[in-house]
Write an enzyme that holds these catalytic residues in place. Structure first.
Site, PDB file in Angstrom:
ATOM      1  CB  ALA A  62      -0.835   0.006   1.222  1.00  0.00           C
ATOM      2  N   GLY A 105       0.761  -5.321   0.591  1.00  0.00           N
ATOM      3  CA  GLY A 105      -0.249  -5.428  -0.532  1.00  0.00           C
ATOM      4  C   GLY A 105       0.225  -5.933  -1.647  1.00  0.00           C
ATOM      5  CD  GLU A 108      -2.452  -8.163   1.716  1.00  0.00           C
ATOM      6  OE1 GLU A 108      -2.070  -6.840   1.685  1.00  0.00           O
ATOM      7  OE2 GLU A 108      -3.171  -8.324   2.831  1.00  0.00           O
ATOM      8  CD  GLU A 128       1.133  -6.213   5.319  1.00  0.00           C
ATOM      9  OE1 GLU A 128       1.795  -6.872   5.938  1.00  0.00           O
ATOM     10  OE2 GLU A 128       0.415  -6.396   4.356  1.00  0.00           O
TER      11      GLU A 128
END
Ligand code: CO8
Length: 254
Positions: A62, A105, A108, A128
């Protein structure tokens, strides 16, 4: 432009290109990616997607700058990151070709694809917690299903990185190849997938995905109904006939 798109015959390769932020996945990138892929997903002339980054970074997760300004209310009311579900929901088979870092992310996003091919320099991780947050686009669920709870818990709770060889041994990735061969290998596999009838590949990937969602009996029922549905297609008749006539099948996508 945060993504570039290239079409070779029935394979579409999308490259994340935000090098100044190590391909951090901000809202603009998400919007561009999904708006680019949605019409191609419905295009009968497109049989497989390849998603890749650079030789050094697939995606660094992210966008930390974008996240930094947000409050609980901001992310909760906006259902922040829910837009990524639209990427996961694309029905055309997708191959992630991962070189370098796939973190947070980024890892992911790779796991939302149907296959992950890793370059030998790939590094996967869910770091994270170091930022005081946690995986937010499916990492706790997909990683756990792919590599099991003990290993997923280790990665999520420690934030340590996995190299390509270990990711292969643990079942996170399907193939490990030299970095300079990664894209060629991913595109070659994508061309194989894209050479099959699109409906059959879509239903087959959906059926495999069902294994993550439901018990064996319900999953087998889904598989059976999807199998039956393919008998309504010309390509099914062509595929069986071609085998029996000892010739190459000529699929028409119907
Ligand atoms: N967000 C924003 N900017 C980033 C990010 C990021 N994730 N990663 C790197 N950058 C920026 C840096 O701030 C730096 O910018 P500037 O030049 O302006 O200072 C530039 O990219 C280069 O970064 P580095 O100097 O750190 O580059 P290196 O090549 O030395 O290192 C790394 C590359 C290892 C990838 C390193 O940048 C790094 O560790 N990045 C952060 C990785 C991380 O913690 N990711 C998890 C983010 S949180 C998350 O993903 C939450 C998941 C929830 C859902 C996600 C939906 C998309």
């Amino acid at each position: 432009m945060r993504v570039t798109v290239e079409k070779d015959d029935r394979v579409v390769t999308v490259r994340l290109c935000r090098p100044e932020a190590r391909n951090a996945l901000d809202t603009a990138l998400l919007t561009e990616l999904v708006e680019t892929l949605r019409p191609l997903d419905r295009d009968p002339g497109v049989g497989c997607f390849v998603l890749t980054g650079s030789d050094e970074v697939f995606a660094a997760g992210a966008d930390i700058r974008e996240m930094a300004g947000k409050s609980f209310l901001d992310v909760a009311l906006d259902d922040h990151f829910a837009g990524w579900d639209a990427f996961a929901a694309l029905r055309t088979p997708k191959i992630a070709a991962v070189a370098g870092y796939a973190l947070g992310g980024g890892c992911e996003l790779a796991m939302m694809c149907d296959l992950i091919f890793a370059a030998d320099n790939a590094r996967f991780g869910q770091p994270e917690l170091r930022l005081g947050v946690m995986p937010g686009i499916g990492g706790t669920q997909r990683l756990t299903r792919l590599i099991g709870p003990a290993r997923a818990m280790d990665l999520v709770l420690t934030g340590r990185q996995l190299d390509a060889a270990q990711a292969y041994r643990w079942g996170l990735v399907s193939r490990v190849v030299p970095t300079d061969r990664l894209l060629a290998e991913a595109k070659a596999a994508a061309a194989v997938v894209a050479g099959y009838p699109k409906l059959a590949t879509m239903l087959a990937r959906e059926a495999v995905r069902q294994a993550e969602e439901v018990g064996v009996q319900a999953g087998v029922l889904f598989e059976r109904r999807a199998f039956h549905a393919l008998f309504a297609t010309e390509d099914q008749r062509e595929g069986l006939a071609a085998f029996l006539e000892k010739r190459q099948a000529r699929f028409v996508g119907r």
